[in-house]
Motif scaffolding. Structure first.
Motif, PDB file in Angstrom:
ATOM      1  N   ASN A  21       0.841  -1.195   0.000  1.00 11.25           N
ATOM      2  CA  ASN A  21       0.000   0.000   0.000  1.00 11.25           C
ATOM      3  C   ASN A  21       0.870   1.237   0.000  1.00 11.25           C
ATOM      4  OD1 ASN A  21      -2.267  -1.590   0.144  1.00 11.25           O
ATOM      5  ND2 ASN A  21      -2.405  -1.480   2.367  1.00 11.25           N
TER       6      ASN A  21
ATOM      7  N   MET B 198       1.175   5.250   0.680  1.00  9.96           N
ATOM      8  CA  MET B 198       0.521   6.328   1.423  1.00  9.96           C
ATOM      9  C   MET B 198       0.718   7.639   0.682  1.00  9.96           C
ATOM     10  SD  MET B 198       1.570   5.354   5.338  1.00  9.96           S
ATOM     11  CE  MET B 198       0.842   6.814   6.039  1.00  9.96           C
ATOM     12  N   SER B 199      -0.318   8.458   0.739  1.00  8.64           N
ATOM     13  CA  SER B 199      -0.189   9.787   0.156  1.00  8.64           C
ATOM     14  C   SER B 199       0.683  10.644   1.062  1.00  8.64           C
ATOM     15  CB  SER B 199      -1.567  10.425  -0.001  1.00  8.64           C
ATOM     16  OG  SER B 199      -2.097  10.744   1.282  1.00  8.64           O
TER      17      SER B 199
ATOM     18  N   ALA C 248      -0.179  13.434   2.348  1.00  7.75           N
ATOM     19  CA  ALA C 248      -1.046  13.878   3.452  1.00  7.75           C
ATOM     20  C   ALA C 248      -1.165  12.787   4.515  1.00  7.75           C
ATOM     21  CB  ALA C 248      -2.430  14.255   2.927  1.00  7.75           C
ATOM     22  N   GLU C 249      -1.297  11.534   4.099  1.00  4.06           N
ATOM     23  CA  GLU C 249      -1.384  10.432   5.051  1.00  4.06           C
ATOM     24  C   GLU C 249      -0.080  10.273   5.831  1.00  4.06           C
ATOM     25  OE1 GLU C 249      -4.509   7.338   2.971  1.00  4.06           O
ATOM     26  OE2 GLU C 249      -2.453   7.439   2.187  1.00  4.06           O
ATOM     27  N   SER C 250       1.033  10.412   5.141  1.00  2.00           N
ATOM     28  CA  SER C 250       2.335  10.307   5.805  1.00  2.00           C
ATOM     29  C   SER C 250       2.511  11.413   6.837  1.00  2.00           C
ATOM     30  CB  SER C 250       3.469  10.383   4.779  1.00  2.00           C
ATOM     31  OG  SER C 250       3.441   9.256   3.939  1.00  2.00           O
ATOM     32  N   ARG C 251       2.096  12.615   6.485  1.00  2.00           N
ATOM     33  CA  ARG C 251       2.186  13.734   7.434  1.00  2.00           C
ATOM     34  C   ARG C 251       1.290  13.499   8.643  1.00  2.00           C
ATOM     35  NH1 ARG C 251       2.040  18.510   2.965  1.00  2.00           N
ATOM     36  NH2 ARG C 251       4.256  18.429   2.413  1.00  2.00           N
ATOM     37  N   ARG C 252       0.070  13.024   8.374  1.00  2.00           N
ATOM     38  CA  ARG C 252      -0.866  12.780   9.477  1.00  2.00           C
ATOM     39  C   ARG C 252      -0.338  11.686  10.394  1.00  2.00           C
ATOM     40  NH1 ARG C 252      -3.666  14.868  13.182  1.00  2.00           N
ATOM     41  NH2 ARG C 252      -5.505  13.697  13.773  1.00  2.00           N
ATOM     42  N   LEU C 253       0.228  10.639   9.826  1.00  2.00           N
ATOM     43  CA  LEU C 253       0.825   9.571  10.630  1.00  2.00           C
ATOM     44  C   LEU C 253       1.923  10.133  11.522  1.00  2.00           C
ATOM     45  CD1 LEU C 253       1.236   6.603  11.419  1.00  2.00           C
ATOM     46  CD2 LEU C 253       2.760   6.397   9.422  1.00  2.00           C
TER      47      LEU C 253
END
Length: 84
Positions: free
Chosen positions: A6, A8-9, A11-16
């Motif tokens: 999978n 990750m975008s 934005a997803e990486s930053r949120r993580l």
């Protein structure tokens, strides 16, 4: 760690990363909270305004005495095994 396919975008990486920082702070904070409660209890620093540690926890923080004991015990264990 498992290999995964999978992607990750950004934005997803930053949120993580943000959420993991919160978790890291929380690990340290719960130990600080538990140790502070233990000191307040042990030195009876609640006595000016409250008749018991149980009353202090309930009225000041909205916690049962059981919850306060859990926080204290968890902090003491974490400190002894040095997870923070």
């Amino acid at each position: 760690m498992k290999n995964h396919t999978n992607v990750m975008s950004i934005a997803e990486s930053r949120r993580l990363a943000e959420l993991e920082k919160t978790i890291a702070r929380g690990k340290k904070t719960f130990v600080e909270v538990g140790l502070a409660l233990a000191e307040i209890r042990d030195l009876r620093l609640y006595k000016r305004e409250y008749s018991s540690f149980q009353e202090y926890c309930r009225e000041k923080w909205g916690w049962t005495a059981s919850r306060a004991r859990q926080l204290v015990a968890s902090a003491q264990v974490a400190k002894s095994v040095r997870i923070v």
